[in-house]
Enzyme design. Structure first.
Site, short mmCIF file in Angstrom:
data_model
loop_
_atom_site.label_atom_id
_atom_site.label_comp_id
_atom_site.label_asym_id
_atom_site.label_seq_id
_atom_site.Cartn_x
_atom_site.Cartn_y
_atom_site.Cartn_z
N LYS A 17 4.72 0.78 9.19
CA LYS A 17 4.78 2.08 8.52
C LYS A 17 4.16 3.16 9.39
O LYS A 17 4.60 4.30 9.38
CB LYS A 17 4.07 2.00 7.17
CG LYS A 17 4.93 1.37 6.10
CD LYS A 17 4.21 1.27 4.78
CE LYS A 17 3.26 0.10 4.78
NZ LYS A 17 2.62 -0.09 3.48
N GLU A 31 0.88 -1.17 0.00
CA GLU A 31 0.00 0.00 0.00
C GLU A 31 0.92 1.22 0.00
O GLU A 31 1.80 1.32 0.86
CB GLU A 31 -0.88 0.00 1.26
CG GLU A 31 -1.87 1.14 1.21
CD GLU A 31 -2.75 1.26 2.46
OE1 GLU A 31 -2.67 0.41 3.35
OE2 GLU A 31 -3.50 2.25 2.50
N ARG A 88 5.53 -12.74 9.65
CA ARG A 88 6.22 -11.51 9.29
C ARG A 88 7.56 -11.41 10.02
O ARG A 88 7.76 -12.02 11.06
CB ARG A 88 5.36 -10.27 9.52
CG ARG A 88 4.83 -10.05 10.90
CD ARG A 88 4.20 -8.66 11.03
NE ARG A 88 3.19 -8.37 10.01
CZ ARG A 88 3.10 -7.20 9.36
NH1 ARG A 88 3.94 -6.23 9.60
NH2 ARG A 88 2.16 -7.00 8.48
#
Ligand code: ATP
Ligand code: MG
Length: 555
Positions: free
Chosen positions: A269, A34, A259
């Protein structure tokens, strides 16, 4: 199949099987960021996995911007992401934007409504949340759940037409409010957002939600293996539902892996943006940031990051990886590549009293003793040199083998010098050392007359080039990775994460370019800062020190 790195993982095994059993003819993977921030090292793990699998199995890999939220996305992020993926050493076979599929997604939503599989809901976000139930209790149906197809079609079209305010209405999939999987309790698939989108401008005021958009994006592009992180595991049934109910032509499958988490940093982020916005760091590419652009500016190489991502493996088990592991691969990568040089971080002047005034001789020094093909450089030597302040002590403890009054040391690539005097300023600080040198002891002359225990580095004073050294420590204190959603990590910022020293480097460093990497003798690997380098100012970023107490995990 060719597997040059001899590493496998469960996703690779699935692909090998799918190809062998003929479930797919060739594979298509994708990396779907994104564009709401800069990429970090966690993303690098996903990039390496997707791009290397596609490369190994001669498939395709797409870079696709998952840009379905106009409120947070920006073209600055799109550009930085492209640059970072390329810098890591990867080329995509196709560049796509989810926003290019908005019309197609809208049509699929209409199809759902026509099939009685979606409805417009007037409940607020809060009400929807309250009625969703819990892990142990089923949810309740919305009073708007049984709206007729015609009414839903009309309302959805008017949502698109801009008749309603943000939050006034949503489109929900009609699945099962009592499903044990909360993701299947009539998830919201479209919301209203009156906002300008970086790609589609003001064309749309309704936007698809991730859970609806993502499977459609994958299917449109013919993705075969849609690889994501574990938090999407519970969404897989919804992913499959969307593919089936929207009657997509191809059937991608979702696979989840753990992850990457690293010690002493944050990896989201949202949190990284907070550090940037609060001014805690000097932008997304601050060398202390775990962003790809920060790691690049710090001096990490694409090779070291790729090897790191490969070696930590792809698993379902989450854990926290020691960031020193990455440092290990950086040292391995630069060991044979980086020229050696000498730099003085905290200078102390030494006068060699028996060396002729005005005389300069040029000495040979290997550029890299572990890679002799790199050749030899010339370094000047004269009556005045700089050494590190730490390499002299007036009253040394036991086992201190460097300079002190009466002691003799070796100057790397030059002569033995012996200290016989020093000068202090009015505050009692030592500001100058007086030594004598022994011409017999010249490096490379084969002198064996006597031995000294200490070897120190130095830079000749009249040719020395001033330089700034930026020394880094981890940005975040505490070994514990911050998994909770609070911003408490801001309280754990390391006040010493950046220390600047002003010293000197060898004259041949005058011509360095941004991103050049060196091993400074006794100090570590440094990178020329590309941003703050100017004609009269050289800045070196410490990448990693030379040694580490860290032991590699046993494989
Ligand atoms: P963040 O929480 O940092 O914002 P994200 O998952 O929201 O990360 P996306 O842009 O949606 O960021 O991620 C793009 C891809 O990168 C996704 O497939 C995601 O699963 C993967 N990814 C993100 N963070 C990590 C990580 N720490 N380790 C491995 N893969 C990751
Ligand atoms: Mg995200």
């Amino acid at each position: 199949m060719e597997n040059p790195n001899n590493t496998s993982n469960f996703i690779r095994n699935i692909i090998v099987d799918d190809l062998k059993e003929g479930r797919v003819d060739s594979i298509v993977t994708r990396f779907p960021p994104e564009p709401n921030g800069y990429l970090h090292i966690g993303h690098a793990k996903s990039i390496c996995l997707n791009f290397e699998l596609a490369r190994e199995f001669k498939g395709r890999v797409h870079l696709r911007f998952d840009d379905t939220n106009p409120l947070k996305e920006d073209t600055e992020y799109v550009e930085s992401i492209k640059e970072d993926v390329q810098w890591l050493g990867f080329e995509w076979d196709g560049l796509y934007f989810a926003s290019d599929y908005f019309e197609e997604m809208y049509k699929r939503a209409i199809l759902l409504i026509e099939k009685g599989k979606a409805y417009v809901d007037d409940l607020s976000a809060d009400e929807i949340r309250q009625m969703r139930g819990t892990l142990t209790e089923p949810g309740q149906n919305s009073p708007y759940r049984d709206r007729g197809v015609e009414e839903n079609l009309d309302l959805f079209e008017r949502m698109r037409g801009g008749e309603f305010q943000n939050g006034e209405k949503v489109l929900r999939a009609k699945i099962d409010m009592s499903s044990p999987n909360i993701n299947l309790r009539d998830p919201v698939i479209y919301r209203i957002a009156h906002a300008t989108h970086h790609n589609t401008g003001d064309k749309w005021c309704i936007y698809p939600m991730y859970a609806f958009a993502h499977p459609i994006e994958d299917a449109i592009e013919g993705v075969t293996h849609s690889i994501c992180t574990l938090e999407f595991e519970d969404q897989r049934p919804l992913y499959d539902w969307v593919i089936e109910q929207c009657e997509m032509d191809s059937t991608p499958h979702q696979y989840e892996f753990a992850r990457l988490n690293l010690t002493n940093t944050v990896m989201s982020k949202r949190k990284l943006k907070l550090l940037v916005d609060e001014g805690t760091v000097d932008g997304w590419d601050d060398p202390r940031m775990p962003t790809i652009s920060g790691l690049r500016r710090r001096g990490y190489t694409p090779e070291s990051i790729r090897t790191f991502c490969r070696e930590i493996g792809v698993t379902k088990g989450s854990g926290v990886i020691d960031s020193k592991y990455l440092d290990h691969f950086l040292r391995e990568d630069l060991k044979l590549k980086a020229p050696r040089t000498m730099g003085i971080l905290k200078p102390l002047k030494v006068v060699i009293t028996n060396y002729p005034e005005g005389q300069v001789e040029w000495l040979d020094a290997e550029i890299n003793p572990e890679n002799l093909e790199m050749g030899v450089r010339q370094i000047p030597f004269s009556r005045e040199i700089y050494i590190e302040q730490d390499d002299f002590m007036e009253n040394p403890p036991n086992k201190y083998f460097r300079l002190f009054p009466g002691n003799e040391v070796r100057l790397k690539h030059a002569y033995f010098i012996k200290c016989h005097d020093f000068v202090k300023d009015e505050n009692g600080n030592v500001v100058e050392i007086h030594c004598t040198y022994d011409p017999e002891t010249k490096s490379g002359s084969g002198f064996t007359g006597r031995k000294v225990k200490g070897t120190i580095h130095w830079v000749e004073a009249s040719h020395a080039v001033p330089a700034e050294f930026r020394l880094y420590e981890p940005l975040i204190l505490d070994e514990e990775n911050d998994e909770d959603e609070s911003s408490s990590f801001l309280d754990r910022i390391n006040a010493n994460s950046l220390v600047k020293e002003h010293g000197f480097v060898e004259p041949n460093m005058k011509e360095v370019k941004g991103q050049d990497k060196f091993q400074f003798f006794r100090h570590g690997y440094f990178n020329v800062d590309p941003k703050d380098l100017s004609d009269d100012h050289i800045v070196f970023n410490l990448i990693v020190s030379l040694k580490s107490s860290f032991e590699l995990p046993k494989k």
